[in-house]
Design a protein around this motif. Structure first.
Motif, PDB file in Angstrom:
ATOM      1  N   PRO A 164      41.913  41.107  18.680  1.00 23.49           N
ATOM      2  CA  PRO A 164      41.382  40.884  17.318  1.00 23.49           C
ATOM      3  C   PRO A 164      40.733  42.122  16.738  1.00 23.49           C
ATOM      4  O   PRO A 164      40.953  42.468  15.589  1.00 23.49           O
ATOM      5  N   GLN A 165      39.958  42.826  17.550  1.00 28.03           N
ATOM      6  CA  GLN A 165      39.287  44.023  17.050  1.00 28.03           C
ATOM      7  C   GLN A 165      40.279  45.140  16.777  1.00 28.03           C
ATOM      8  O   GLN A 165      40.206  45.838  15.776  1.00 28.03           O
ATOM      9  N   LEU A 166      41.278  45.273  17.689  1.00 30.95           N
ATOM     10  CA  LEU A 166      42.222  46.372  17.537  1.00 30.95           C
ATOM     11  C   LEU A 166      43.175  46.136  16.368  1.00 30.95           C
ATOM     12  O   LEU A 166      43.562  47.058  15.683  1.00 30.95           O
ATOM     13  N   GLN A 167      43.593  44.897  16.162  1.00 28.44           N
ATOM     14  CA  GLN A 167      44.565  44.632  15.116  1.00 28.44           C
ATOM     15  C   GLN A 167      43.912  44.535  13.742  1.00 28.44           C
ATOM     16  O   GLN A 167      44.587  44.576  12.738  1.00 28.44           O
ATOM     17  N   GLY A 168      42.612  44.398  13.714  1.00 22.67           N
ATOM     18  CA  GLY A 168      41.906  44.400  12.451  1.00 22.67           C
ATOM     19  C   GLY A 168      41.621  43.003  11.928  1.00 22.67           C
ATOM     20  O   GLY A 168      42.138  41.995  12.403  1.00 22.67           O
ATOM     21  N   HIS A 169      40.764  42.951  10.947  1.00 21.60           N
ATOM     22  CA  HIS A 169      40.370  41.706  10.287  1.00 21.60           C
ATOM     23  C   HIS A 169      40.906  41.777   8.865  1.00 21.60           C
ATOM     24  O   HIS A 169      40.838  42.819   8.212  1.00 21.60           O
ATOM     25  N   PRO A 170      41.456  40.683   8.338  1.00 22.23           N
ATOM     26  CA  PRO A 170      42.053  40.742   6.989  1.00 22.23           C
ATOM     27  C   PRO A 170      41.074  41.192   5.909  1.00 22.23           C
ATOM     28  O   PRO A 170      41.499  41.707   4.866  1.00 22.23           O
ATOM     29  N   ASP A 171      39.768  41.011   6.146  1.00 18.64           N
ATOM     30  CA  ASP A 171      38.781  41.432   5.152  1.00 18.64           C
ATOM     31  C   ASP A 171      38.500  42.935   5.211  1.00 18.64           C
ATOM     32  O   ASP A 171      37.900  43.489   4.283  1.00 18.64           O
ATOM     33  N   PHE A 172      38.917  43.578   6.315  1.00 15.59           N
ATOM     34  CA  PHE A 172      38.566  44.997   6.506  1.00 15.59           C
ATOM     35  C   PHE A 172      39.801  45.807   6.927  1.00 15.59           C
ATOM     36  O   PHE A 172      39.946  46.188   8.094  1.00 15.59           O
ATOM     37  N   PRO A 173      40.720  46.064   5.999  1.00 19.48           N
ATOM     38  CA  PRO A 173      41.959  46.784   6.348  1.00 19.48           C
ATOM     39  C   PRO A 173      41.727  48.212   6.818  1.00 19.48           C
ATOM     40  O   PRO A 173      42.576  48.777   7.520  1.00 19.48           O
ATOM     41  N   LEU A 174      40.606  48.829   6.437  1.00 23.02           N
ATOM     42  CA  LEU A 174      40.336  50.216   6.815  1.00 23.02           C
ATOM     43  C   LEU A 174      39.574  50.316   8.129  1.00 23.02           C
ATOM     44  O   LEU A 174      39.209  51.408   8.553  1.00 23.02           O
ATOM     45  N   ARG A 175      39.341  49.189   8.783  1.00 24.71           N
ATOM     46  CA  ARG A 175      38.614  49.157  10.044  1.00 24.71           C
ATOM     47  C   ARG A 175      39.391  49.923  11.120  1.00 24.71           C
ATOM     48  O   ARG A 175      40.569  49.690  11.344  1.00 24.71           O
ATOM     49  N   GLY A 176      38.729  50.878  11.760  1.00 25.74           N
ATOM     50  CA  GLY A 176      39.362  51.694  12.792  1.00 25.74           C
ATOM     51  C   GLY A 176      40.203  52.831  12.249  1.00 25.74           C
ATOM     52  O   GLY A 176      40.459  53.817  12.939  1.00 25.74           O
ATOM     53  N   PHE A 177      40.662  52.714  11.012  1.00 28.65           N
ATOM     54  CA  PHE A 177      41.505  53.738  10.398  1.00 28.65           C
ATOM     55  C   PHE A 177      40.655  54.893   9.859  1.00 28.65           C
ATOM     56  O   PHE A 177      41.034  56.054   9.952  1.00 28.65           O
ATOM     57  N   VAL A 178      39.500  54.543   9.277  1.00 28.80           N
ATOM     58  CA  VAL A 178      38.571  55.555   8.760  1.00 28.80           C
ATOM     59  C   VAL A 178      37.548  55.864   9.849  1.00 28.80           C
ATOM     60  O   VAL A 178      36.973  54.959  10.455  1.00 28.80           O
ATOM     61  N   ARG A 179      37.330  57.150  10.103  1.00 27.10           N
ATOM     62  CA  ARG A 179      36.407  57.587  11.152  1.00 27.10           C
ATOM     63  C   ARG A 179      35.091  58.064  10.552  1.00 27.10           C
ATOM     64  O   ARG A 179      35.049  58.588   9.431  1.00 27.10           O
ATOM     65  N   CYS A 180      34.031  57.924  11.349  1.00 28.54           N
ATOM     66  CA  CYS A 180      32.713  58.445  10.978  1.00 28.54           C
ATOM     67  C   CYS A 180      32.681  59.943  11.241  1.00 28.54           C
ATOM     68  O   CYS A 180      33.072  60.400  12.316  1.00 28.54           O
ATOM     69  N   GLU A 181      32.227  60.712  10.251  1.00 31.79           N
ATOM     70  CA  GLU A 181      32.164  62.168  10.434  1.00 31.79           C
ATOM     71  C   GLU A 181      31.163  62.539  11.520  1.00 31.79           C
ATOM     72  O   GLU A 181      31.368  63.495  12.268  1.00 31.79           O
ATOM     73  N   SER A 182      30.090  61.792  11.687  1.00 25.86           N
ATOM     74  CA  SER A 182      29.028  62.152  12.627  1.00 25.86           C
ATOM     75  C   SER A 182      29.465  62.031  14.070  1.00 25.86           C
ATOM     76  O   SER A 182      29.238  62.935  14.880  1.00 25.86           O
ATOM     77  N   CYS A 183      30.090  60.912  14.429  1.00 25.75           N
ATOM     78  CA  CYS A 183      30.435  60.681  15.840  1.00 25.75           C
ATOM     79  C   CYS A 183      31.930  60.686  16.105  1.00 25.75           C
ATOM     80  O   CYS A 183      32.351  60.717  17.267  1.00 25.75           O
ATOM     81  N   GLY A 184      32.744  60.643  15.060  1.00 34.24           N
ATOM     82  CA  GLY A 184      34.189  60.702  15.245  1.00 34.24           C
ATOM     83  C   GLY A 184      34.845  59.379  15.587  1.00 34.24           C
ATOM     84  O   GLY A 184      36.063  59.318  15.754  1.00 34.24           O
ATOM     85  N   ARG A 185      34.064  58.299  15.721  1.00 31.44           N
ATOM     86  CA  ARG A 185      34.640  57.005  16.064  1.00 31.44           C
ATOM     87  C   ARG A 185      35.079  56.246  14.818  1.00 31.44           C
ATOM     88  O   ARG A 185      34.577  56.478  13.717  1.00 31.44           O
ATOM     89  N   GLY A 186      36.037  55.308  15.009  1.00 27.18           N
ATOM     90  CA  GLY A 186      36.505  54.518  13.889  1.00 27.18           C
ATOM     91  C   GLY A 186      35.440  53.552  13.405  1.00 27.18           C
ATOM     92  O   GLY A 186      34.673  52.980  14.195  1.00 27.18           O
ATOM     93  N   LEU A 187      35.403  53.354  12.082  1.00 30.37           N
ATOM     94  CA  LEU A 187      34.431  52.420  11.513  1.00 30.37           C
ATOM     95  C   LEU A 187      34.827  50.983  11.844  1.00 30.37           C
ATOM     96  O   LEU A 187      35.995  50.666  12.037  1.00 30.37           O
ATOM     97  N   THR A 188      33.841  50.114  11.909  1.00 24.46           N
ATOM     98  CA  THR A 188      34.080  48.687  12.003  1.00 24.46           C
ATOM     99  C   THR A 188      33.612  48.038  10.707  1.00 24.46           C
ATOM    100  O   THR A 188      33.134  48.730   9.801  1.00 24.46           O
TER     101      THR A 188
END
Length: 524
Positions: free
Chosen positions: A291-315
Motif C-alpha cells: 500500500p505504501q509503495l504503490q501509493g494512495h489515490p489521494d497522494f499521487p506524488l507520494r514517494g515521487f517527490v523527494r525532500c531536498e534536506s534528507c533525499g527521501r521520498g515524501l509521504t
C-alpha cells in the motif's frame, strides 16, 4: 659426434636428422611465489643440458612465470606455438623439464602434442623417457595421466578449502559489481567499491519501490553512470542478476558448494528487507509494504517527490482541523524539511508540466522535421544494406570458386586453399556484422508522433483527470528520476524524458521560445 638415437627422429620421419636439429625450450612455474626461488633456473639448466647432450640447437627459450596452468592463460605457451608455426621446418623438438610443466590435463596435453606433430615437431622431456617409439608413447600417456591426477588432487584440496571459507562467510570468488575483493590482512573478503557501490545500492532500493520495470531501471542506472568493469553499460541480463544477488544483502549462498544462507564477513549494501522486497517485485507477488509503495489515490506524488534536506521520498496524510480534514505532503519522521499542503504541491507540479508543453505550431514543425529525417535515414539504411548484401554475395562467390578449384579442378593445394578461405571467411563475417549494424528497427514513427501530438500539449490537463495509476505513469514518463522539493518550490533541474529534452523553453528577451537544436542529434 652427436649420438644417433631413435628418440631424436622427427615424428613420422624415419630419415636421419640434420647435423643440428632445432629445438625450443619451454619452462614454467605455476605461482608467483615460485618465481622467487630456483625453480625456473633449475628447469632451464636441465633442459639446456638435455639439448647439449642430444646435439640440439636451442633456437628460443620461453619462460612462463607465475601463470595459470590453463592453456588460454599462458601467454608464453601461445608465443611458443606461434614461433613453431612461423618457423616450421626449423623447429624439430619442444623440450620441457617434465610433462607437468607442459599441461595439467590429458586432453590439453594430447591436443598440443597433436598440433606440434602436424608441424613436424616432437615433444621431449629432460627428466622423463618419452620419445616417438611405441614404448615412449605409452610412457608419455602414463605420465600425462599422472599429471592430470596430480592436478585433480590439487583441485579437490582447493575446493575443500573454498567450501570451508564460504562456511565462515568469506566470499572466495570475483567480487560482484559494487564490491572489490579485499586484501586478506583486512579480515574481510569484500569491501564496497567507492565508485559503484552507491549506484548499486540506489538501483536496488529504487526497484524495491515497485515504480520501475527492469528495463526502466536499466535506463536509469545507465543514465546515472553505472558501468561494468570493462566500462560498458549493463545489459538486461546483468541488471536481472544484480537484483537477485544475495551478496548485496550480506548473504553468502553457493548451492554448488552446499553453502546456504551464511552471514557474510563484509558490509551489506542493502538491508535484507529491501532485498526481499525486490524479490517480491521480481516474482510478481505484492510486497509486504505494497500500500505504501504503490501509493494512495489521494497522494499521487507520494514517494515521487523527494525532500531536498534528507533525499527521501515524501509521504502524505490527512490532518484533522477544528471542523474538517486537510491533506498534506510531508517528509518522514526524523526530518522536518517539507510540510506542504496537497493543493499547493500538486499545483506546482501542474505548472511544471505546463512549462514543458509545446505549442501546436511547434508540434507540427517537430513532426515534419522528424518524419523528414526518418525518411532520409531509412533510405540511407536501405542503400547500406544493399551494398552489404552485394559485398556478401561477391565474397560467397569467391568462396564457391575457391571450393571448386580445390575440390574438383585440383588446381590449388591445401595450403593455398586454407590461406585464401580463412581470409574470405573473415571478410564475410565482417560484412555480415556491418550489415546487421545498419539495420533499422521497424518503428511506427507516424503513429508515435500522432500520439505525442495529442498528449504533449495537454499533459497537465491529462494528469489532473487521470487515475492514480495513470498519474504515476505520466510522472515516470515526464520525470523518470522524480523531483526534489525544498518546502517552497521544486529545486534543481529535474531530469526529463528524452522526448522533452528537445522541447525545453529558452528565454530570449521577453519571449518564451522553444529550442529546436535538439532535433538533429536524436533523429539523425
Amino acid at each position: 659426434m652427436r649420438p644417433t638415437t631413435n628418440a631424436l627422429k622427427p615424428p613420422g620421419d624415419g630419415t636421419t636428422l640434420p647435423s643440428m636439429a632445432g629445438a625450443v625450450v619451454y619452462i614454467r612455474v605455476s605461482t608467483k611465489e615460485q618465481t622467487e626461488n630456483l625453480s625456473l633456473p633449475t628447469q632451464l639448466r636441465a633442459c639446456e643440458e638435455y639439448c647439449r647432450r642430444e646435439g640440439l640447437d636451442v633456437l628460443e627459450r620461453f619462460r612462463e612465470e607465475g601463470e595459470s596452468a590453463k592453456t588460454a592463460d599462458r601467454t608464453e605457451l601461445q608465443r611458443l606455438l606461434a614461433f613453431c608455426r612461423t618457423n616450421k621446418g626449423r623447429v624439430h623438438f619442444v623440450v620441457v623439464f617434465n610433462l607437468t610443466r607442459f599441461a595439467r590435463d590429458k586432453y590439453d596435453h594430447f591436443a598440443l602434442r597433436s598440433y606440434l606433430q602436424s608441424l613436424g615437431i616432437s615433444l621431449r622431456s629432460a627428466t622423463e623417457p618419452i620419445d616417438d617409439t611405441s614404448t615412449g608413447k605409452l610412457m608419455e600417456g602414463v605420465l600425462a595421466a599422472f599429471a592430470q591426477f596430480d592436478n585433480d588432487v590439487r583441485s579437490d584440496r582447493t575446493r575443500a578449502g573454498m567450501k570451508a571459507a564460504l562456511e565462515l562467510g568469506r566470499w572466495v570468488f570475483l567480487a560482484p559489481l559494487g564490491y572489490m575483493n579485499a586484501p586478506r590482512a583486512m579480515g574481510k573478503s569484500l569491501i564496497p567499491d567507492p565508485e559503484r557501490a552507491p549506484l548499486v545500492r540506489r538501483a536496488v532500493e529504487e526497484y524495491a519501490t515497485g515504480r520501475f520495470t527492469k528495463q526502466q531501471l536499466l535506463q536509469q542506472v545507465t543514465a546515472w553512470g553505472l558501468r561494468n568493469r570493462r566500462g560498458q553499460p549493463l545489459s538486461s541480463q546483468a541488471i536481472g542478476m544484480l537484483l537477485r544477488n544475495q551478496l548485496y544483502a550480506g548473504i553468502v549462498d553457493v548451492a554448488e558448494y552446499g553453502v546456504r544462507g551464511r552471514r557474510g564477513d563484509f558490509e551489506p549494501l542493502v538491508s535484507e528487507d529491501t532485498f526481499y522486497r525486490v524479490q517480491a517485485v521480481l516474482s510478481g507477488h505484492t510486497p509486504s509494504l505494497a500500500p505504501q509503495l504503490q501509493g494512495h489515490p489521494d497522494f499521487p506524488l507520494r514517494g515521487f517527490v523527494r525532500c531536498e534536506s534528507c533525499g527521501r521520498g515524501l509521504t502524505g496524510s490527512w490532518s484533522k482541523g477544528r471542523s474538517s480534514y486537510y491533506a498534506y505532503y510531508h517528509c518522514r519522521p526524523g526530518c522536518r524539511g517539507v510540510n506542504v499542503t496537497k493543493a499547493r504541491l500538486e499545483t506546482l507540479f501542474e505548472k511544471e508540466l505546463t512549462r514543458l508543453q509545446p505549442t501546436a505550431g511547434y508540434m507540427r514543425l517537430l513532426k515534419e522535421s522528424v518524419l523528414q529525417v526518418w525518411k532520409t535515414r531509412k533510405e540511407s539504411a536501405r542503400a547500406d544494406l544493399a551494398r552489404a548484401e552485394r559485398q556478401a554475395e561477391a565474397i560467397q562467390k569467391k568462396l564457391d570458386r575457391l571450393d571448386e578449384a580445390f575440390l574438383f579442378e585440383r588446381s590449388i593445394d591445401i595450403d593455398v586453399y586454407d590461406r585464401h578461405a580463412e581470409k574470405l571467411r573473415e571478410e564475410l563475417t565482417l560484412v555480415r556484422i556491418d550489415r546487421h549494424a545498419t539495420e533499422l528497427e521497424e518503428l511506427d514513427v507516424e503513429g508515435i508522433l500522432a500520439f505525442a501530438e495529442r498528449v504533449l500539449p495537454r499533459a497537465a490537463d491529462l494528469w489532473v483527470q487521470a487515475s492514480l495509476a495513470q498519474r504515476q505513469r505520466f510522472q515516470q514518463l515526464f520525470f523518470p528520476e522524480g523531483m526534489t522539493f525544498d518546502g517552497r518550490d521544486f529545486v534543481g533541474t529535474a531530469v526529463t524524458a528524452r522526448a522533452f529534452n528537445y522541447l525545453q523553453p529558452i528565454e530570449e528577451g521577453n519571449k518564451r521560445l522553444v529550442d529546436l537544436t535538439g532535433i538533429e542529434p536524436v533523429t539523425s
